[in-house]
Motif scaffolding. Structure first.
Motif, PDB file in Angstrom:
ATOM      1  N   MET A   1       0.722  -1.199  -0.106  1.00  0.00           N
ATOM      2  CA  MET A   1       0.062   0.028   0.104  1.00  0.00           C
ATOM      3  C   MET A   1       0.847   1.204  -0.113  1.00  0.00           C
ATOM      4  O   MET A   1       1.939   1.523   0.830  1.00  0.00           O
ATOM      5  CB  MET A   1      -1.020  -0.077   1.411  1.00  0.00           C
ATOM      6  CG  MET A   1      -1.745   1.606   1.377  1.00  0.00           C
ATOM      7  SD  MET A   1      -2.777   1.070   2.994  1.00  0.00           S
ATOM      8  CE  MET A   1      -4.158   1.557   2.316  1.00  0.00           C
ATOM      9  N   PRO A   2       0.560   2.130  -0.844  1.00  0.00           N
ATOM     10  CA  PRO A   2       1.499   3.411  -0.898  1.00  0.00           C
ATOM     11  C   PRO A   2       1.114   4.249   0.316  1.00  0.00           C
ATOM     12  O   PRO A   2       0.105   4.238   0.923  1.00  0.00           O
ATOM     13  CB  PRO A   2       0.819   4.139  -2.339  1.00  0.00           C
ATOM     14  CG  PRO A   2      -0.351   3.595  -2.536  1.00  0.00           C
ATOM     15  CD  PRO A   2      -0.308   2.126  -2.153  1.00  0.00           C
ATOM     16  N   LEU A   3       2.060   5.199   0.513  1.00  0.00           N
ATOM     17  CA  LEU A   3       1.773   5.928   1.890  1.00  0.00           C
ATOM     18  C   LEU A   3       0.628   7.143   1.602  1.00  0.00           C
ATOM     19  O   LEU A   3       0.015   7.458   2.672  1.00  0.00           O
ATOM     20  CB  LEU A   3       2.918   6.730   2.436  1.00  0.00           C
ATOM     21  CG  LEU A   3       4.294   5.935   2.947  1.00  0.00           C
ATOM     22  CD1 LEU A   3       5.515   6.775   3.089  1.00  0.00           C
ATOM     23  CD2 LEU A   3       3.676   5.026   4.179  1.00  0.00           C
ATOM     24  N   LEU A   4       0.693   7.621   0.231  1.00  0.00           N
ATOM     25  CA  LEU A   4      -0.349   8.595  -0.054  1.00  0.00           C
ATOM     26  C   LEU A   4      -1.229   8.013  -1.105  1.00  0.00           C
ATOM     27  O   LEU A   4      -0.828   7.433  -2.295  1.00  0.00           O
ATOM     28  CB  LEU A   4       0.528   9.746  -0.782  1.00  0.00           C
ATOM     29  CG  LEU A   4      -0.451  10.896  -1.030  1.00  0.00           C
ATOM     30  CD1 LEU A   4      -1.089  11.709   0.099  1.00  0.00           C
ATOM     31  CD2 LEU A   4       0.721  12.053  -1.799  1.00  0.00           C
ATOM     32  N   ALA A   5      -2.629   7.952  -0.687  1.00  0.00           N
ATOM     33  CA  ALA A   5      -3.650   7.495  -1.643  1.00  0.00           C
ATOM     34  C   ALA A   5      -4.433   8.620  -2.059  1.00  0.00           C
ATOM     35  O   ALA A   5      -4.811   9.214  -1.487  1.00  0.00           O
ATOM     36  CB  ALA A   5      -4.191   6.257  -0.854  1.00  0.00           C
ATOM     37  N   LYS A   6      -4.817   8.529  -3.267  1.00  0.00           N
ATOM     38  CA  LYS A   6      -5.618   9.572  -3.628  1.00  0.00           C
ATOM     39  C   LYS A   6      -7.285   9.000  -3.452  1.00  0.00           C
ATOM     40  O   LYS A   6      -7.448   7.901  -3.875  1.00  0.00           O
ATOM     41  CB  LYS A   6      -5.640   9.492  -5.298  1.00  0.00           C
ATOM     42  CG  LYS A   6      -6.542  10.506  -5.833  1.00  0.00           C
ATOM     43  CD  LYS A   6      -6.312  10.613  -7.565  1.00  0.00           C
ATOM     44  CE  LYS A   6      -6.192  12.343  -7.846  1.00  0.00           C
ATOM     45  NZ  LYS A   6      -5.962  12.351  -9.111  1.00  0.00           N
ATOM     46  N   MET A   7      -7.919   9.683  -2.573  1.00  0.00           N
ATOM     47  CA  MET A   7      -9.345   9.281  -2.346  1.00  0.00           C
ATOM     48  C   MET A   7     -10.341   9.665  -3.224  1.00  0.00           C
ATOM     49  O   MET A   7     -11.291   9.039  -3.336  1.00  0.00           O
ATOM     50  CB  MET A   7      -9.385   9.645  -0.994  1.00  0.00           C
ATOM     51  CG  MET A   7      -8.379   9.015   0.248  1.00  0.00           C
ATOM     52  SD  MET A   7      -8.692   9.775   1.715  1.00  0.00           S
ATOM     53  CE  MET A   7     -10.352   9.018   2.276  1.00  0.00           C
ATOM     54  N   SER A   8     -10.185  10.672  -3.850  1.00  0.00           N
ATOM     55  CA  SER A   8     -11.279  11.334  -4.654  1.00  0.00           C
ATOM     56  C   SER A   8     -10.338  12.299  -5.730  1.00  0.00           C
ATOM     57  O   SER A   8      -9.556  13.168  -5.018  1.00  0.00           O
ATOM     58  CB  SER A   8     -12.183  11.986  -4.162  1.00  0.00           C
ATOM     59  OG  SER A   8     -13.076  12.960  -4.893  1.00  0.00           O
ATOM     60  N   LYS A  34     -16.439  12.343   0.639  1.00  0.00           N
ATOM     61  CA  LYS A  34     -17.591  12.507  -0.366  1.00  0.00           C
ATOM     62  C   LYS A  34     -17.853  14.160  -0.284  1.00  0.00           C
ATOM     63  O   LYS A  34     -18.413  14.576  -1.627  1.00  0.00           O
ATOM     64  CB  LYS A  34     -18.690  11.650  -0.064  1.00  0.00           C
ATOM     65  CG  LYS A  34     -18.232  10.123  -0.412  1.00  0.00           C
ATOM     66  CD  LYS A  34     -19.575   9.298   0.012  1.00  0.00           C
ATOM     67  CE  LYS A  34     -18.830   7.719  -0.200  1.00  0.00           C
ATOM     68  NZ  LYS A  34     -19.840   6.844   0.228  1.00  0.00           N
ATOM     69  N   HIS A  35     -18.140  14.620   1.028  1.00  0.00           N
ATOM     70  CA  HIS A  35     -18.357  16.217   0.862  1.00  0.00           C
ATOM     71  C   HIS A  35     -17.562  17.185   0.448  1.00  0.00           C
ATOM     72  O   HIS A  35     -17.725  17.971  -0.411  1.00  0.00           O
ATOM     73  CB  HIS A  35     -18.853  16.442   2.109  1.00  0.00           C
ATOM     74  CG  HIS A  35     -20.063  15.653   2.698  1.00  0.00           C
ATOM     75  ND1 HIS A  35     -21.398  15.858   2.350  1.00  0.00           N
ATOM     76  CD2 HIS A  35     -20.314  14.711   3.753  1.00  0.00           C
ATOM     77  CE1 HIS A  35     -22.114  15.010   2.867  1.00  0.00           C
ATOM     78  NE2 HIS A  35     -21.363  14.303   3.602  1.00  0.00           N
ATOM     79  N   LEU A  36     -16.231  16.807   0.442  1.00  0.00           N
ATOM     80  CA  LEU A  36     -15.133  17.853   0.167  1.00  0.00           C
ATOM     81  C   LEU A  36     -14.940  17.540  -1.487  1.00  0.00           C
ATOM     82  O   LEU A  36     -14.403  18.288  -1.825  1.00  0.00           O
ATOM     83  CB  LEU A  36     -13.682  17.360   0.964  1.00  0.00           C
ATOM     84  CG  LEU A  36     -13.892  17.567   2.353  1.00  0.00           C
ATOM     85  CD1 LEU A  36     -12.483  16.917   3.042  1.00  0.00           C
ATOM     86  CD2 LEU A  36     -13.912  18.976   2.703  1.00  0.00           C
ATOM     87  N   ALA A  39     -15.570  19.923  -4.414  1.00  0.00           N
ATOM     88  CA  ALA A  39     -14.918  21.240  -4.629  1.00  0.00           C
ATOM     89  C   ALA A  39     -13.231  20.953  -4.811  1.00  0.00           C
ATOM     90  O   ALA A  39     -12.782  21.808  -5.105  1.00  0.00           O
ATOM     91  CB  ALA A  39     -14.989  21.970  -3.099  1.00  0.00           C
ATOM     92  N   ARG A  40     -12.647  19.731  -4.330  1.00  0.00           N
ATOM     93  CA  ARG A  40     -11.164  19.671  -4.446  1.00  0.00           C
ATOM     94  C   ARG A  40     -10.802  18.234  -4.409  1.00  0.00           C
ATOM     95  O   ARG A  40     -11.664  17.439  -3.931  1.00  0.00           O
ATOM     96  CB  ARG A  40     -10.488  20.430  -3.235  1.00  0.00           C
ATOM     97  CG  ARG A  40     -10.882  19.694  -1.939  1.00  0.00           C
ATOM     98  CD  ARG A  40     -10.751  20.457  -0.620  1.00  0.00           C
ATOM     99  NE  ARG A  40     -11.264  21.695  -0.495  1.00  0.00           N
ATOM    100  CZ  ARG A  40     -11.046  22.917  -0.777  1.00  0.00           C
ATOM    101  NH1 ARG A  40      -9.812  23.128  -1.026  1.00  0.00           N
ATOM    102  NH2 ARG A  40     -11.946  24.002  -0.700  1.00  0.00           N
ATOM    103  N   PRO A  41      -9.603  17.833  -4.792  1.00  0.00           N
ATOM    104  CA  PRO A  41      -8.879  16.651  -4.806  1.00  0.00           C
ATOM    105  C   PRO A  41      -8.739  16.306  -3.148  1.00  0.00           C
ATOM    106  O   PRO A  41      -8.475  17.308  -2.715  1.00  0.00           O
ATOM    107  CB  PRO A  41      -7.799  16.535  -5.690  1.00  0.00           C
ATOM    108  CG  PRO A  41      -7.449  17.967  -6.165  1.00  0.00           C
ATOM    109  CD  PRO A  41      -8.668  18.537  -5.895  1.00  0.00           C
ATOM    110  N   VAL A  42      -8.945  15.032  -2.997  1.00  0.00           N
ATOM    111  CA  VAL A  42      -8.603  14.474  -1.643  1.00  0.00           C
ATOM    112  C   VAL A  42      -7.585  13.301  -1.670  1.00  0.00           C
ATOM    113  O   VAL A  42      -7.956  12.430  -2.230  1.00  0.00           O
ATOM    114  CB  VAL A  42     -10.038  14.096  -0.904  1.00  0.00           C
ATOM    115  CG1 VAL A  42      -9.649  13.717   0.706  1.00  0.00           C
ATOM    116  CG2 VAL A  42     -11.186  15.249  -0.945  1.00  0.00           C
ATOM    117  N   TYR A  43      -6.582  13.663  -0.745  1.00  0.00           N
ATOM    118  CA  TYR A  43      -5.673  12.390  -0.527  1.00  0.00           C
ATOM    119  C   TYR A  43      -5.608  12.040   0.731  1.00  0.00           C
ATOM    120  O   TYR A  43      -5.931  12.822   1.821  1.00  0.00           O
ATOM    121  CB  TYR A  43      -4.282  13.031  -1.077  1.00  0.00           C
ATOM    122  CG  TYR A  43      -4.177  13.397  -2.502  1.00  0.00           C
ATOM    123  CD1 TYR A  43      -3.627  12.342  -3.587  1.00  0.00           C
ATOM    124  CD2 TYR A  43      -4.559  14.621  -3.070  1.00  0.00           C
ATOM    125  CE1 TYR A  43      -3.847  12.981  -4.927  1.00  0.00           C
ATOM    126  CE2 TYR A  43      -4.579  15.112  -4.313  1.00  0.00           C
ATOM    127  CZ  TYR A  43      -4.289  14.049  -5.019  1.00  0.00           C
ATOM    128  OH  TYR A  43      -4.128  14.423  -6.365  1.00  0.00           O
TER     129      TYR A  43
END
Length: 72
Positions: A1-8, A34-36, A39-43
């Protein structure tokens, strides 16, 4: 598993970064993500304690350093 994951992939705003809690997982943040995401990418920074950090490396300074390197 990578340390940084793209969630959205998210919208055009500045990226938002979650840092895991004590357990090292980021999935508990999915409902808020899901709410964020509109408006923006979430990691999320996730830690697989069995692989990512040896016991001697589990200091705030070493973990923060590894997360900083993951951003680049």
């Amino acid at each position: 598993m990578p340390l940084l994951a793209k969630m959205s992939a998210g919208g055009p705003g500045a990226p938002f970064f979650w840092v895991h809690g004590v357990g090292g997982e980021i999935y508990s943040y999915m409902s808020v993500t899901k709410h964020l995401a509109a408006a923006r990418p979430v990691y999320g920074f996730a830690a697989d304690w069995t692989q990512a950090f040896a016991p001697a490396d589990r200091t705030v300074e070493r973990i923060a350093s590894a997360y900083t390197r993951a951003l680049v």
